[in-house]
Design an enzyme around this catalytic site. Structure first.
Site, PDB file in Angstrom:
ATOM      1  N   SER A 261      90.750  31.480  33.189  1.00 22.00           N
ATOM      2  CA  SER A 261      90.566  32.408  32.075  1.00 22.00           C
ATOM      3  C   SER A 261      90.866  31.736  30.737  1.00 22.00           C
ATOM      4  O   SER A 261      90.314  30.680  30.449  1.00 22.00           O
ATOM      5  CB  SER A 261      91.460  33.626  32.322  1.00 22.00           C
ATOM      6  OG  SER A 261      91.263  34.589  31.345  1.00 22.00           O
ATOM      7  N   ASP A 580      81.905  38.391  36.196  1.00 18.41           N
ATOM      8  CA  ASP A 580      83.027  38.555  37.131  1.00 18.41           C
ATOM      9  C   ASP A 580      83.921  39.707  36.717  1.00 18.41           C
ATOM     10  O   ASP A 580      85.100  39.695  37.000  1.00 18.41           O
ATOM     11  CB  ASP A 580      83.809  37.248  37.262  1.00 18.41           C
ATOM     12  CG  ASP A 580      84.582  36.910  35.990  1.00 18.41           C
ATOM     13  OD1 ASP A 580      84.426  37.637  34.994  1.00 18.41           O
ATOM     14  OD2 ASP A 580      85.321  35.926  36.007  1.00 18.41           O
ATOM     15  N   HIS A 633      87.488  38.617  38.320  1.00 19.98           N
ATOM     16  CA  HIS A 633      88.093  37.622  37.441  1.00 19.98           C
ATOM     17  C   HIS A 633      89.415  37.054  37.954  1.00 19.98           C
ATOM     18  O   HIS A 633      89.622  35.846  37.950  1.00 19.98           O
ATOM     19  CB  HIS A 633      88.296  38.257  36.069  1.00 19.98           C
ATOM     20  CG  HIS A 633      88.645  37.280  35.008  1.00 19.98           C
ATOM     21  ND1 HIS A 633      87.858  36.214  34.692  1.00 19.98           N
ATOM     22  CD2 HIS A 633      89.729  37.199  34.198  1.00 19.98           C
ATOM     23  CE1 HIS A 633      88.415  35.522  33.724  1.00 19.98           C
ATOM     24  NE2 HIS A 633      89.551  36.097  33.413  1.00 19.98           N
TER      25      HIS A 633
END
Lengths: 678, 613
Positions: A261, A580, A633
Site C-alpha cells: 500500500s 482490489d 487490498h
C-alpha cells in the site's frame, strides 16, 4: 355425584372461608392474637407461600444471571483448554483438508533462506504508541493508541483524537505529545487481534527458515510526510542502516523489499533519498540500490494514488483512509455521545500529511478528462476471461457491470448525476478558483470542531458546487480551495504532476521523490520490480456529490448515495472499476505495465518489471476467515499464491522463474490508451 | 460468586488509571525534566540473564500454535500446559550449545524484550519510563536483546547479535548529532558488554573489526547495574545441584512446581538438564580463583560483619566505610571461611585447613572414565550424574572443602561435557601477562581479569549496585538421602544453622553483604581496585566510579517493590539509581553526580586482595 358436588362446594366454602380469614387477618392484624392459634398458623403459612411466590421472580432472575455467568466461565475455560489445532481440525472436517501453506510446500521442495527480507507497511496498518502525552492520557505510556484493541477510542475519545492529531501547521508533533511508531515485527503483524496484516506472510517465511535476523519491519509513523519521518525520527537512516547490516550479515545477499500500500510510495521515496547527497538525502552514493536491493515486490501499490483519498480528504467519506470504518462503522456514522464524529475524524485526518501522498497523480493524462478515461468501453476480454476461469454467473454480471460501456470515470467528482452523465459541452461551469470565500458562517456552537470548511462561507461552497465537474487535475485545485492550509503543508512534501524534463535540477527536491512520474528509478539494472495486486473487486474510482442539507456544523458536501446506474457501474454515488477494493488496477499496474517497462525516461537503467495479478475469490465459508485466495487490498497478504511468489523470490528465484507477468485484467490495454511520453 | 467477580472486573476496568496510585511521589524523570534535563546521549540497555524474553520461531509438533509466542517471559502459561514440551524447546543442543535440530527459539527484540519479565514484574520498564519523561524515545534508546542462553560469542555466530549492536550504536551515534552513547548493562549483561567491547575492536574474522578507537569514539559511559564482574557463587551451587535461589526467580515464581514432584516429574532434575545446556551460566562462575575469592583459610570478606542490621546501625553513625567497632573484633575470633565455596558438613566448613584431606580431584578425574554406569537410570532425564558412580560421589563428598579454584575441578568432574563445551567460550583465571597473544581469543573477553579495557581515556565506567541484603557466598552440602535413580546426589544441607540469629550461616548457606545475587566483592572490586587509576587491566586509565545504594525494604504493600530497593532486579526501580542514570545520559560526568558513594566494606576487602595491577 351429589356428594361430590357437596364436597366440592364444601371445599369451595372452606377455601373461601380461609380467604376470608386471611382477608380479615390482613385487615385486622391487631386482632390476630385473639384468634385461634391454629388458624393463625395457617394464615401465616399462606402468607409465607405468597411471599415465596413474590420472591421467586427475583430469585429466578438471580438464577438466570448466575447461569449465564457460569456458562460463560465454562465456555471460557473450555476455550482456553482447547488444543490450539482444534479450529483447524473443525475446518478440515467440514471443508476437507486444506492445501499446505506455501511455506510448508516450499520447504518440502528444499527451498531455504537466501535474501534478507524487508517489510514496509502501508498507511494505517502500523501500530502507534504513546511516549509522552497530556494528563488525560495518564497510564497509557508505551501503550498502543493505534492498532491493537482500540480500547482507548471508546474510553476517552476526545483524548484519543487529541493525541492522534498532529500539529496543523508543521505536520509534526503538537507540543507535549509524542506518539511514535511501534518497532519490530509486532508493529504490523496484526492490526487488531485476529486481523492479520503481515502475520501470515511472516509465518510462512519462518517455515522456510527466516527469523528476526533476516526479516525486518521498516515501521514508520504513517501519519507524517515521508521526509518528516527522517527529520523527526531518522526512520530512513534507520532503514538504510538495517538493510546494510542485514546484507552484510547474510553473506552479501541483497535484500528483497516488500512494501504494501502506501509503503510502496514510501519506499520509492527511500530509494531516491538513500542515493541523494547528504544534507537532504542519505548519502549512500549512486549505486546504493544496485548494491543492496535484489527486488522490490510492491503489494497493492497505489503508485499513482487512489481516488478514495480524494473523497477521504474532501468529505472524509469513502470507505476509506482505511479499515477504520470497517472496524467501527457505528462509531463513525452515528452521532454517539452527540459528538460530531465525522467532523472530528476529518479534523484529525487532515493533520496527517501522508494522506496527501495518495491523491491521484498524473492528472488528466493518466486518469482521463471529461470525455474519456483509460478504463472505459470494453467488454471483449471479460468474456474471454470468464471462459478461462470459471466464475459464477453472479460474479460475471457484477464484473460486466463494473466494466461496462460508458462509465464517466474521468470526472472524478461531479455534482449531481445528470452532470456526471452529460457530455462536457453540455455542462455550464463557473470557475470556483476566483470565488470569494464568504464570512465565517460557523456559529459558535460548532467551534470546537474546526474543519477548514468553516472558513469558506456559503459563497465558497456554492462556488465549488457550481463548477460541477472535476477531473483528476482539477481535484487538486479543488482541495487547494477547500483546505488551503492542509494543501499548503502537503504541497511542500508531495507533488502530483508529470515531469517534462526529468533532468531539471528542481526534481532533486524531496517532494518529487514519491511520485513515480517525476523521478527516475535508481541506476540498478539487476534490480527487479514487481507489482503484485488483487483484481476482481469493484473499486472506487469517481464520485457523485451533493450539498449537505444542513450546512451549518456539518461538512457541506457528501456523496449522493441515491445516485445509482447499474449500467454505468454507478452505485450509491460511486463509480467503480476493477481493482482490489482500494486501489484501481490502473494505479497499481500502470508503472510496471508501461511507465517503467523497458528502458524509459522514468527507468533509465532498464530495471525489469513484472506484473502479478491475483484474481479475487472470496472465502467459501465463514470458517475460512479471510480466505487464502483473496484479492482484497489487505487480505491479499494471506493469499497463498502471492505468498508463494514472495517466498520464491526471497529464496533466490527471479521474475522469469516465477513465470513473468500474470495478468487477469485489461491493464495492458488501458495502459496503451494513456498517452504518456516515455 | 461469578457475578461478584464480574462486577469487580467491571469496576476495575472502569477505574480511572490514576486511582491505583494517587499517592505516588513524583518520579525522578519528572523532577529532572523540571530541572531542564533533555536527552543528550543515546542510551543502550543490555539486559542480563533470564530477564530477556524468548520466543519460538520453529518447533516440534507439540508446540503447535506457539509461533512467535513467548516461551520465556510473559505469563509462562505454557509451562503449566505442556511442561515437557516447554523444557524440550528451551534446551539447547548438548554438544554444540546451539539450537537442537528442528527448534529455533530466539530473543524477543526491541524494548519489549525486557521491560517486564512477567506481567507486573518490571525489569527495565521504570527506567524506560523515566528516560521517556525527559524526552527519550525509540530513536535514542535501544534494547540490546540477545539470547541469554548462548555463550556470548555464539550470539554473534548464530544471530549476529554483536554486529547488530555495533550497527545500532553507530547509527544512534550518527543520527543523534554525533553524541556518544551511554550503555546501561545489567547483571550478566555487564560481562556481555565487556565481551562486546573487546569483540568490536578486534580484527574481523573473530571480532567486529571496528578498529582500536571504536569504544573511545562511540561510548561515553558504561553504567553497570548489579554487575557480576567476577561471577557469583550462586552459579556454582546452581550448576552443582540446581539449587541456589536462582538462575533466576523461577523458583520464586513457581516454587511448588520446582520443589515437589508434581505430576510425577522430577522437576529439579529436568531443570538441571535444561539449564546445563545453557552455556551462559558458566560465564557467571566465580572468576579469579583463590586470589579473589580466598582459599581454604582466608577470604577477603572474613572478619567483616555480615550482620547487616547491626552494620546499618553502626554505619549510620559513621557513614564511613572504614569503621572498626568492637563488634568486628569479636567476630574475628571465629572468622567464617568464605573461601570454602563448597564444603561437606558444617565441621568441614570450620576446621582449620590442616585437618582437611588434601584435594585429590586429579585422581578422581582419572578414575572417572572407569565409572560404573548405573544402567537402570538411563531414562529420559539425563543429567551427567548418571555417569558418575556412587563410589565416586562418595569420594567427592570425602574431599570436604572446595575453594573457588578447585570448584572448577569439581564441576569438571561432575559435569565434564558441560564444562568442556563451556570452557571453549569462557575462562575464569587471572592473566599473568596480558600481552600474551593467547588473550586475543574470545574466550577471555568476558573476564575482566584476563582482558584490558579498551583504549578510551574519556570513557567512564560505573558500578551501580545495591548493598544491605544477605547474599549467598558459600555452601554446606550433604549427600542426598535417597540414591534414587536419576536424582541429584548432592544437596544443600539446609538443617545447618549458625549460633544465634545474627549468624551468617543460615540453612546451609553462608551469607555476605550484597544485592541478594551478587556479592559486593564481585560487583565492586574491579571499579574499586582492579581498574582504579592506570592499571594493567585499564591501561588508558578510564575513570571508574562506585555507586552503592543501600537497600530499604518497601514499607507497605502498596509500594510494590519499593522505590529504594537494593535487590538485584528491584534496584532498577530505585529512584536514586534512576536519577544517576538520567543525569549521566543527559550529559553529567561521574564527578558531577558526586563521585563514589559507598556504604559497604568494599574498599577494605579490595585492599586485602593481593592482585598484581
Amino acid at each position: 355425584m351429589a356428594t361430590i358436588r357437596r364436597r366440592k362446594a364444601a371445599e369451595n366454602s372452606e377455601i373461601s372461608k380461609e380467604e376470608e380469614e386471611e382477608h380479615k387477618d390482613e385487615e385486622e392484624s391487631d386482632d390476630t392474637k385473639k384468634k385461634q392459634p391454629g388458624k393463625v398458623h395457617k394464615a401465616k403459612k399462606k402468607s409465607e407461600d405468597k411471599n415465596k411466590n413474590k420472591w421467586s421472580c427475583v430469585d429466578s432472575c438471580c438464577w438466570f444471571i448466575g447461569c449465564i455467568c457460569t456458562v460463560w466461565w465454562v465456555l471460557l475455560f473450555l476455550y482456553n483448554a482447547m488444543p490450539a489445532s482444534f479450529p483447524q481440525y473443525v475446518t478440515e472436517a467440514i471443508t476437507g483438508p486444506l492445501p499446505d501453506p506455501p511455506g510448508v510446500k516450499l520447504k518440502k521442495e528444499g527451498v531455504s533462506v537466501k535474501h534478507p527480507v524487508v517489510f514496509v507497511p502501508g498507511i494505517v496498518t502500523g501500530g502507534l504508541e504513546l511516549w509522552e502525552g497530556h494528563h488525560c492520557a495518564d497510564g497509557l505510556f508505551r501503550k498502543r493508541l493505534w492498532g491493537g484493541t482500540f480500547g482507548e477510542v471508546y474510553k476517552r475519545p476526545f483524548c484519543w483524537m487529541k493525541h492522534m492529531s498532529l500539529d496543523n501547521e508543521t505536520g509534526l508533533d503538537p507540543s507535549g505529545i509524542r506518539v511514535r511508531p511501534v518497532t519490530g515485527l509486532v508493529a504490523a503483524d496484526y492490526f487488531a487481534p485476529g486481523y492479520f496484516v503481515w502475520a501470515v506472510l511472516i509465518a510462512n517465511l519462518a517455515r522456510v527458515g527466516y527469523e528476526e535476523k533476516n526479516m525486518y519491519m521498516a515501521a514508520y509513523d504513517w501519519r507524517i510526510s515521508f521526509q518528516n519521518t527522517e527529520v523527526r525520527d531518522q526512520t530512513l537512516s534507520r532503514i538504510k542502516s538495517n538493510i546494510e547490516l542485514m546484507v552484510a550479515t547474510n553473506g552479501g545477499n541483497k535484500a528483497v523489499i516488500l512494501p504494501h500500500s502506501m509503503g510502496v510510495l514510501y519506499f520509492l521515496h527511500f530509494m531516491k533519498w538513500v542515493e541523494a547527497p547528504a544534507p537532504m538525502g542519505g548519502g549512500g552514493g549512486p549505486d546504493w540500490c544496485a548494491k543492496h536491493i535484489k527486488a522490490v515486490m510492491n503489494i497493492g501499490g497505489p503508485f499513482l494514488g487512489v481516488p478514495k483519498a480524494v473523497a477521504g480528504l474532501f468529505s472524509s467519506e469513502a470507505k476509506d483512509v482505511a479499515v477504520a470504518r470497517a472496524i467501527a462503522p457505528g462509531f463513525l456514522d452515528n452521532d454517539i455521545f452527540r459528538l460530531q464524529t465525522l467532523q472530528h475524524a476529518m479534523k484529525m485526518t487532515r493533520t496527517w500529511d501522508s494522506t496527501m501522498s495518495m491523491i491521484p497523480k498524473g492528472g488528466d493524462t493518466i486518469w482521463g478528462a471529461h470525455n474519456w478515461s483509460p478504463e472505459d468501453c470494453y467488454n471483449l476480454k471479460d468474456s474471454q476471461r470468464n471462459n478461462d476461469t470459471q466464475i459464477s454467473s453472479e460474479e460475471r454480471i457484477e464484473k460486466l457491470s463494473s466494466q461496462s460501456k460508458s462509465a464517466h470515470y474521468g470526472k472524478m467528482i461531479s455534482f449531481g448525476k445528470d452532470v456526471a452523465d452529460a457530455h462536457s459541452s453540455e455542462i455550464e461551469r463557473i470557475d470556483f478558483r476566483d470565488a470569494i470565500k464568504g464570512n465565517n458562517i460557523a456559529n459558535s456552537t460548532c467551534r470546537d470542531v474546526w474543519t477548514e470548511y468553516h472558513d469558506m462561507g456559503i459563497e465558497g461552497i456554492r462556488a465549488v458546487a457550481d463548477y460541477k465537474v472535476y477531473t483528476a487535475e482539477e481535484v487538486v485545485d479543488l482541495l487547494h480551495f477547500v483546505a488551503p492550509k492542509m494543501m499548503k503543508r502537503g504541497s511542500a512534501h508531495f507533488s502530483f504532476g508529470i515531469a517534462d524534463n526529468l533532468d531539471d535540477p528542481m526534481y532533486n527536491h524531496y517532494k518529487y521523490w514519491s511520485n513515480p512520474l517525476e523521478t527516475k528509478l535508481p541506476n540498478a539494472p539487476d534490480m527487479e520490480i514487481f507489482s503484485l495486486y488483487g483484481v476482481g473487486i469493484p473499486t472506487e474510482r469517481a464520485y457523485v456529490y451533493k450539498l449537505s442539507p444542513a450546512a451549518e456544523c456539518y461538512i457541506p458536501f457528501q456523496i449522493d448515495t441515491k445516485a445509482n446506474d447499474e449500467e454505468n457501474c454507478l452505485k450509491d454515488g460511486v463509480y467503480s472499476v476493477d481493482g482490489d477494493e482500494t486501489v484501481p488496477v490502473l494505479s497499481a499496474g500502470f508503472m510496471c505495465a508501461k511507465g517503467w517497462r523497458g528502458k524509459t525516461r522514468f527507468n533509465p537503467s532498464g530495471i525489469r518489471t513484472y506484473i502479478r495479478e491475483y484474481d479475487h475469490s472470496p472465502p467459501s465459508n465463514l470458517l475460512e476467515g479471510r480466505g487464502t485466495q483473496s484479492g482484497a487490498h489487505v487480505d491479499i497478504m494471506g493469499n497463498f499464491a502471492l505468498i508463494e511468489d514472495v517466498l520464491r523470490v526471497a529464496t533466490g528465484a527471479s521474475g522469469k522463474d516465477l513465470g513473468g507477468d500474470q495478468v487477469h485484467s485489461d491493464i495492458f490495454k488501458w495502459s496503451e490508451k494513456i498517452n504518456l511520453r516515455l | 460468586m461469578c457475578t461478584t467477580w464480574w462486577l469487580l472486573l467491571f469496576l476495575f476496568h472502569c477505574l480511572p488509571p490514576t486511582m491505583t496510585g494517587f499517592q505516588v511521589p513524583e518520579s525522578p524523570g519528572e523532577r529532572l525534566k523540571r530541572e531542564g534535563l533533555t536527552p543528550l546521549h543515546p542510551v543502550v540497555l543490555v539486559p542480563g540473564i533470564v530477564t530477556g524474553g524468548l520466543e519460538l520461531w520453529e518447533g516440534r509438533p507439540c508446540s503447535e500454535g506457539l509461533f512467535r509466542k513467548r516461551l520465556w517471559g510473559g505469563s509462562f502459561t505454557e509451562i503449566f500446559k505442556r511442561p515437557l514440551c516447554w523444557l524440550e524447546h528451551l534446551s539447547l543442543h548438548n554438544e554444540t550449545g546451539l539450537d537442537p535440530p528442528g527448534i529455533r527459539v530466539r530473543a524477543v527484540p526491541g524494548l519489549v524484550a525486557a521491560d517486564y519479565f512477567a506481567p507486573g514484574y518490571f525489569v527495565w520498564a521504570v527506567l524506560i519510563e523515566n528516560l521517556a519523561k525527559i524526552g527519550y524515545e525509540g530513536k535514542n534508546m535501544y534494547m540490546a536483546a540477545y539470547d541469554w542462553r548462548l555463550s556470548f560469542q555464539n550470539t554473534e555466530i548464530r544471530d549476529q547479535a554483536l554486529s547488530r549492536l555495533k550497527s545500532k550504536i553507530e547509527l544512534m551515534y550518527v543520527t543523534n548529532g554525533y553524541k556518544k552513547v551511554v550503555v546501561v548493562p545489567h547483571s550478566m549483561g555487564v560481562i556481555y558488554f565487556l565481551h562486546f567491547m573487546k569483540w568490536v575492536e578486534s580484527p574481523s574474522p573473530m571480532g567486529g573489526g571496528g578498529g582500536p578507537n571504536w569504544c573511545a569514539k562511540h561510548i561515553k559511559a558504561v553504567m553497570n547495574i548489579g554487575p557480576a564482574f567476577l561471577g557469583v557463587p550462586k552459579a556454582v551451587s546452581n550448576i552443582f545441584s540446581a539449587e541456589g535461589k536462582d538462575v533466576a526467580f523461577l523458583r520464586a515464581i513457581a516454587p511448588g512446581l520446582l520443589d515437589s514432584d508434581m505430576l510425577g516429574l522430577q522437576t529439579l532434575e529436568h531443570l538441571m538438564r535444561v539449564s546445563r545446556t545453557w552455556d551462559s551460566t558458566i560465564s557467571l562462575l566465580p572468576k579469579g580463583g583463590d586470589t579473589i575469592w580466598g582459599n581454604l583459610d582466608w577470604s577477603p570478606e572474613e572478619g567483616l560483619s555480615c550482620d547487616l542490621d547491626k552494620r546499618k546501625l553502626s554505619s549510620s553513625d559513621t557513614t564511613n566505610f572504614n569503621h572498626s567497632d568492637g563488634d568486628i573484633g569479636f567476630r574475628i575470633k571465629d572468622p567464617i571461611k568464605y573461601g570454602r565455596v563448597i564444603s561437606f558438613g558444617k565441621a568441614a566448613s570450620q576446621i582449620p585447613s590442616s585437618h582437611l584431606p588434601p584435594p585429590d580431584l586429579k585422581e578422581l578425574l582419572g578414575m572417572r572414565s572407569s565409572s560404573g554406569l548405573n544402567l537402570s537410570c538411563s531414562g529420559e532425564v539425563w543429567t551427567e550424574y548418571d555417569e558418575v558412580s556412587r563410589e565416586n560421589i562418595i569420594k567427592v563428598a570425602e574431599n570436604k572443602a572446595y575453594t573457588a579454584q578447585n570448584t572448577f575441578d569439581l564441576l569438571r568432574f561432575v559435569a565434564p561435557k558441560l564444562m568442556q563445551r563451556a570452557e571453549a567460550h569462557f575462562s575464569h583465571g587471572i592473566a599473568d601477562n596480558l600481552d600474551d597473544p593467547k588473550y586475543s581469543h574470545y574466550k577471555y573477553w568476558s573476564n575482566p581479569l584476563e582482558t584490558k579495557l579498551p583504549n578510551a581515556p574519556d570513557m567512564e565506567i560505573y558500578s551501580l549496585y545495591g548493598v544491605g541484603i544477605p547474599t549467598e557466598r558459600s555452601y554446606i552440602y550433604k549427600m542426598s538421602p535417597s540414591s534414587k535413580c536419576k536424582s541429584i546426589p548432592f544437596r544443600i544441607d539446609s538443617s545447618v544453622n549458625g549460633q544465634g540469629d545474627n549468624s551468617c550461616l543460615k540453612s546451609g548457606v553462608y551469607f555476605v553483604d550484597g544485592d541478594e545475587s551478587v556479592p559486593v566483592l564481585s560487583a565492586g572490586f574491579m571499579c574499586a581496585k582492579g581498574w582504579r587509576g592506570k592499571t594493567r587491566f585499564n591501561p588508558s586509565g578510564s575513570a571508574t566510579y562506585l555507586r552503592e545504594y543501600r537497600h530499604k525494604a518497601p514499607s507497605s504493600l502498596l509500594q510494590g517493590r519499593g522505590l529504594e530497593s537494593g535487590a538485584h532486579v528491584d534496584i532498577m526501580g530505585n529512584v536514586a539509581l534512576i536519577e544517576d542514570v538520567l543525569r549521566v545520559a543527559a550529559g553529567a560526568s561521574g564527578r558531577d553526580i558526586g563521585g563514589d558513594r559507598i556504604y559497604s566494606d568494599i574498599m577494605k576487602m579490595s585492599e586485602r586482595i593481593n592482585l598484581q595491577l
